[in-house]
Design an enzyme around this catalytic site. Structure first.
Site, PDB file in Angstrom:
ATOM      1  N   ASP A  65       0.784  -1.407   0.130  1.00  0.00           N
ATOM      2  CA  ASP A  65      -0.009   0.024   0.100  1.00  0.00           C
ATOM      3  C   ASP A  65       1.012   1.390   0.011  1.00  0.00           C
ATOM      4  O   ASP A  65       1.875   1.533   0.995  1.00  0.00           O
ATOM      5  CB  ASP A  65      -0.754   0.040   1.257  1.00  0.00           C
ATOM      6  N   TYR A 157      -8.411  16.669  -5.588  1.00  0.00           N
ATOM      7  CA  TYR A 157      -7.861  15.788  -6.650  1.00  0.00           C
ATOM      8  C   TYR A 157      -7.014  16.382  -7.863  1.00  0.00           C
ATOM      9  O   TYR A 157      -5.964  16.229  -8.170  1.00  0.00           O
ATOM     10  CB  TYR A 157      -8.724  14.840  -7.139  1.00  0.00           C
ATOM     11  N   LYS A 161      -3.092  16.507  -8.619  1.00  0.00           N
ATOM     12  CA  LYS A 161      -2.560  16.263 -10.099  1.00  0.00           C
ATOM     13  C   LYS A 161      -1.735  17.345 -10.317  1.00  0.00           C
ATOM     14  O   LYS A 161      -0.887  17.220 -11.263  1.00  0.00           O
ATOM     15  CB  LYS A 161      -3.415  15.685 -10.846  1.00  0.00           C
TER      16      LYS A 161
END
Length: 270
Positions: A65, A157, A161
């Site tokens: 993970d 998000y 990015k």
């Protein structure tokens, strides 16, 4: 074409589903030594077997993970047993949640930031010393068109990015002197037609119902604002179309390309 990837060790994170899986298989077809990283061990076993069938010099799966800060060292140890790491594809990412920023819970922000940016920073930090010592290496980050224009109802998000894109450029400036190239692929929507491409942790796995939960209660008007029109006659890319660019950027064919962010978006940004 001679990509120069035959026999080179390549780590691909988030390798058991969608884009990451396609990149692993494409690198395998070039004869790379594939080190596939993911959480789904059954999907990992299927993937590495398929990589060997496709032509990989060797293929190993590392169950990890990437949000665990201890994972990169363990992944690097497993990869280094096969040789010096020549290629890193930072593919792990996704959406922890969705919605309007004004209505968001600040306790959820760290999840999106760590999944999309923190994982890239930690994994890159782990492989760089070896690449610097070898005076060679290629890093390919998987960003998103969300980081270029912002995806409606995905504010954190999109910000994460965008940070991946910025990190790509500054790192390329820093490590070019060591013979290391750093580039980024920024896809729009990408969905596989292969039922094997959706591991248990994938947000595209129908059993998870991620998108239905994330956008529950949003209006048709909101859905329309989230969508972007392409100019190629279909709304999404295949993972293989994204993978082909990632593999090119990892290869010797792209030896004079660094610090770039390339959209794979069907013209949706036009």
């Amino acid at each position: 074409m001679q990509t120069g990837l035959n026999g080179r060790v390549a780590i691909i994170t988030g390798a058991t589903a969608n884009i990451g899986r396609a990149i692993a298989l494409s690198l395998a077809a070039e004869g790379a030594i594939v080190v596939a990283v993911g959480r789904d061990e059954e999907a990992g076993a299927r993937l590495t077997a398929l990589c060997r069938e496709r032509g990989a010099t060797e293929a190993r799966f590392v169950a990890a993970d990437l949000t665990d800060p201890a994972s990169p060292a363990r992944i690097l140890e497993a990869a280094s047993a096969l040789g010096g790491v020549a290629v890193l594809v930072n593919n792990v990412g996704g959406n922890v949640g969705a919605g309007f920023f004004a209505e968001s819970d600040p306790t959820t922000w760290a999840g999106d930031l760590d999944l999309n940016l923190g994982t890239v920073l930690r994994m890159t930090h782990a492989v760089l010393p070896g690449m610097i010592a070898a005076k060679a290496g290629a890093i390919v980050n998987i960003g998103s068109t969300a980081g270029l224009v912002g995806d409606y109802m995905l504010p954190v998000y999109s910000a994460a990015k965008a940070a991946v894109h910025g990190f790509t450029k500054v790192l390329a400036k820093e490590v070019g002197q060591h013979g290391i190239r750093v580039n980024c692929v920024a896809p729009y929507g990408t969905v596989s037609r292969d039922p094997e491409a959706f591991s248990s942790g994938s947000r595209f796995n129908r059993d998870n119902g991620f998108f239905a939960k994330a956008f529950a209660g949003s209006s048709p008007e909101d859905a329309a604002k989230r969508a972007r029109q392409t100019v190629v006659g279909r709304p999404v890319a295949t993972p293989e179309e994204v993978a082909s660019l990632a593999v090119y950027l990892a290869s010797d064919l792209a030896g004079f390309i660094t610090g770039q962010v390339y959209p794979v978006d069907g013209g949706s940004l036009l």
